[in-house]
Write an enzyme that holds these catalytic residues in place. Structure first.
Site, PDB file in Angstrom:
ATOM      1  N   GLU A 184       0.814  -1.217   0.000  1.00 18.31           N
ATOM      2  CA  GLU A 184       0.000   0.000   0.000  1.00 18.31           C
ATOM      3  C   GLU A 184       0.853   1.276   0.000  1.00 18.31           C
ATOM      4  OE1 GLU A 184      -2.911  -0.362   3.136  1.00 18.31           O
ATOM      5  OE2 GLU A 184      -3.931  -2.017   2.110  1.00 18.31           O
ATOM      6  N   GLU A 303      -4.715  -8.431  -0.837  1.00 14.86           N
ATOM      7  CA  GLU A 303      -5.580  -8.404   0.344  1.00 14.86           C
ATOM      8  C   GLU A 303      -7.013  -8.226  -0.139  1.00 14.86           C
ATOM      9  OE1 GLU A 303      -4.602  -5.413   3.203  1.00 14.86           O
ATOM     10  OE2 GLU A 303      -2.444  -5.849   3.165  1.00 14.86           O
TER      11      GLU A 303
END
Length: 569
Positions: A184, A303
Site C-alpha cells: 500500500e 488483500e
C-alpha cells in the site's frame, strides 16, 4: 516425513534423494543450510500466480508495529498454524513484514539478525508445507517510505538497503518464494500523479536490487503494487507503464479490494450488498483484467475482505456478507485473479486453529471452485398474531434450486412453499407451525439447496417493534436500554432538530455501525466517538432501523460530559 516439492527437486538434482536421512530441521539453525538453485527454466509468471490460488495473509504478526510479532495481540506464529493453513486448502501465504523498526542506522540499515532469522524460519515452514510465499515490505509504507518526497536520498538508501539484505538472505530459496516490493505505497504531501512517479522509482530500484543479487533472484517472481494498491484506472495505467518499461516476464501486478466503502464498514445506509456495491466490485475486476491479465500480466489480489472485519465479522449482516464473498470469488475466477484473504486473527484462530465464522469460511472456500445459489435476504420476520406468506427472491447464479429443508427434513412444495421463477414464497401454514412458541427471536433455520455450491440459510424470526427506555450516562459510557423483542438492528440515523446531520461523517445521517453505535444484550451502546462530534446542548433525534423494517426514534442531549436519553413522547 512429507517432502515439499522444492525439497524433492533440489535433492534429486543433487543426487541425494535415494540416500536421504532424517536430520534436524533447518529452522533450528536459524538459516536453512540446504537451499539449492532451482534447475531448469522457471515457470511463467502466469503459472506461478495461478498455482498460488488461493492465498492467505498472516496479518498483524510480523507486520505489527512494536517490540515483536505479538505486539498487536496475536500469539507467536507456530508451525502448527502454518500447517493448518495448508490443510485448509490454501496454496500460498502472504507474509507481511514491517522491517524499519528492526533496522539499525544509516548507512547500513542492518536488519536485526534474530528478527531476520525468525522471519526466515516461518518462510521455511511455509515452503515445507508446499505453500508459495509472498514476502513484502509492509507498514514501512507509512512509517518511513512515505517521506520520499522530502527525504529522497535517505528513503531510497534505506529502501535499497532493506531489499539488498532480503535478496541476499533469500537468494537461494526456491522460486516458490516470491517478493512484493511495498505494501500500500503512499507518499506524504503529493498528489496521485506525483505519487505514481515516486512509486515507479521505488519499484524500479526494487527490481534492480533483486535481479542483480544472484541465485534464484535472477528469475524469481516479483510483485509490483499500484499506488495505494488502488484499482482505479489511472493507478493501473501508471503501474502498467512501469511494467512495460521493466520488460521482465517474471513480474506480476497487485491491488487490494475491500469493497464499496459504505457497505464495507456499514455507514451511510450501506447495509446491503446492493447494485452500487456490485458495480464497484465488477468495475474493479474488469479494470484489472483488461489492463493486466488480458495483456499477459498476472494479478494478485494481495488483500481482500471487508474493512468492518478489522473489529469483528458482525459489522455487516450475515447474509449480505455471504453474498459479497460469493460474488467476489466468482468474479476473481472469471478475471483470472489470484486472491489472498486478509486475516489478522479474526478469521482463522491462531491458537484454536478454528474458523470464527464457519458459514463465512464455507462460502469463501466454495467460491474458489464454483458458484453458489444465494438470495436477497437470509431473514424472514414474523409478527406475533400476524402470520403472512413472505416471498424471498433467490439468486441462483446459474445453479438450480433443488428444495427447501428444515434440518434433515425436506419440506413439501405447495404445502410449505411455492416457487415461481426465482421467487420463493413460504406458506403461512409453514410459518404458523414454526413460530407457534410464544417467544421472540429465531425460531427455525430453513435451508435452500441448489444443484451445486453452498446451501443458503434463511432464519425465521418472530419479532415485534422494539421498546426503548429513558437513560442517563456520560459521553464515555452511555447506552439505550432496549427490549429488542426479537428484532435485529440494521443501522442508526442521527439528526438535529433542524434536520441537519449529527455526529461523525456529517455528510450522511446514517452513522457507522460499531464505531458510533452497537447493539448488545438489552441495550444499544452509543460510543464516545459519536458524542465527540455532537454539539453541546443540541437535541439529537436518533432513528434506529431494524431488519424487520420497523423504525424507532429516540432523543439524546449532550451537556458537557453528561448525556440524557429520552423516548419519543
Amino acid at each position: 516425513m512429507r517432502l515439499p516439492r522444492w525439497t524433492v527437486a533440489a535433492l534429486t538434482a543433487a543426487g541425494l534423494l535415494g540416500s536421504l536421512a532424517v536430520a534436524a530441521p533447518a529452522s533450528a539453525q536459524g538459516r536453512h543450510p540446504d537451499h539449492h538453485h532451482d534447475h531448469g527454466p522457471a515457470p511463467t509468471a502466469e503459472r506461478t500466480v495461478e498455482a498460488m490460488q488461493p492465498g492467505w495473509n498472516l496479518g498483524n504478526s510480523f507486520d505489527a508495529v512494536g517490540a515483536d510479532e505479538t505486539a498487536w495481540g496475536n500469539p507467536a506464529v507456530t508451525r502448527e498454524l502454518i500447517r493448518e493453513v495448508a490443510d485448509q486448502g490454501f496454496n500460498s501465504i502472504r507474509l507481511p513484514v514491517t522491517w524499519g523498526q528492526h533496522e539499525g542506522p544509516a548507512p547500513g540499515y542492518a536488519i536485526d539478525p534474530a528478527f531476520l532469522d525468525r522471519v526466515e524460519q516461518v518462510v521455511d515452514w511455509a515452503l515445507e508445507e508446499d505453500l508459495y510465499v509472498l514476502l513484502n515490505v509492509h507498514h514501512d509504507s507509512w512509517m518511513w517510505t512515505n517521506a520520499l518526497p522530502t527525504r529522497p536520498d535517505e528513503v531510497t538508501a534505506q529502501f535499497t538497503a532493506t531489499w539488498e539484505q532480503l535478496a541476499e538472505r533469500f537468494a537461494d530459496h526456491p522460486r516458490e518464494l516470491t517478493f512484493e516490493s511495498l505494501n500500500e505505497p503512499q507518499f506524504a504531501g503529493v498528489d496521485d500523479a506525483q505519487g505514481d512517479a515516486l512509486l515507479h522509482d521505488l519499484n524500479v530500484a526494487f527490481h534492480e536490487v533483486v535481479r542483480s543479487s544472484g541465485g534464484n533472484n535472477a528469475d524469481r517472481l516479483l510483485v509490483l503494487p499500484s499506488l495505494h494498491t488502488n484499482a482505479g484506472q489511472e493507478r493501473l495505467d501508471a503501474l502498467a507503464a512501469t511494467l512495460d518499461q521493466l520488460d521482465d516476464p517474471q513480474l506480476a501486478a497487485t491491488v487490494h479490494f475491500y469493497g464499496y466503502w459504505p457497505f464495507s464498514v456499514n455507514v451511510a445506509g450501506g447495509t446491503r450488498f446492493d447494485e452500487v456495491a456490485l458495480e464497484d466490485m465488477t468495475g474493479t475486476f474488469d479494470r484489472v483484467r483488461d489492463t493486466f491479465v488480458d495483456q499477459g500480466v498476472p494479478v494478485i489480489l494481495g488483500e481482500y475482505g471487508l474493512l468492518g472485519f478489522d473489529r469483528h465479522t458482525g459489522t455487516i449482516e450475515q447474509g449480505e456478507k455471504l453474498r459479497f464473498f460469493e460474488e467476489l470469488g466468482h468474479q476473481a475466477r472469471a478475471a483470472g485473479v489470484t486472491t489472498m484473504l486478509w486475516d489478522n486473527g479474526q478469521h482463522l484462530g491462531r491458537t484454536s486453529l478454528e474458523w470464527s465464522d464457519p458459514a463465512l469460511w464455507r462460502q469463501l472456500s466454495s467460491s474458489w471452485r464454483t458458484r453458489s445459489g444465494t438470495a436477497t435476504t437470509d431473514q424472514v420476520f414474523v409478527r406475533p398474531g400476524d402470520v403472512t406468506a413472505p416471498t424471498v427472491t433467490l439468486e441462483p447464479h446459474g445453479t438450480r434450486f433443488t428444495g427447501l429443508w428444515l434440518g434433515d427434513r425436506r419440506l413439501k412444495p405447495r404445502r410449505d412453499y411455492a416457487l415461481s421463477g426465482d421467487r420463493l414464497t413460504l406458506t403461512a401454514g409453514l410459518l404458523d407451525r414454526l413460530t407457534d412458541t410464544g417467544t421472540y427471536g429465531e425460531q427455525a433455520e430453513l435451508t435452500a439447496r441448489f444443484s451445486r455450491g453452498v446451501p443458503w440459510t434463511i432464519d425465521v424470526v418472530v419479532a415485534d417493534t422494539p421498546v426503548l427506555a429513558d437513560a442517563t450516562g456520560t459521553t464515555e459510557a452511555f447506552a439505550v436500554p432496549t427490549d429488542f423483542r426479537g428484532d435485529r438492528l440494521a443501522t442508526m440515523e442521527a439528526r438535529y432538530d433542524d434536520g441537519t446531520n449529527a455526529g461523525p461523517h456529517g455528510w450522511t445521517s446514517f452513522k457507522e455501525f460499531d464505531v458510533t453505535f452497537a447493539p448488545e444484550d438489552g441495550r444499544i451502546v452509543l460510543r464516545p466517538a459519536f458524542f465527540a462530534e455532537v454539539t453541546d446542548q443540541r437535541p439529537v433525534t436518533l432513528t434506529f432501523h431494524f431488519w424487520s423494517g420497523d423504525t424507532v426514534t429516540y432523543t439524546v442531549v449532550r451537556d458537557g460530559d453528561a448525556v440524557t436519553g429520552t423516548t419519543a413522547r
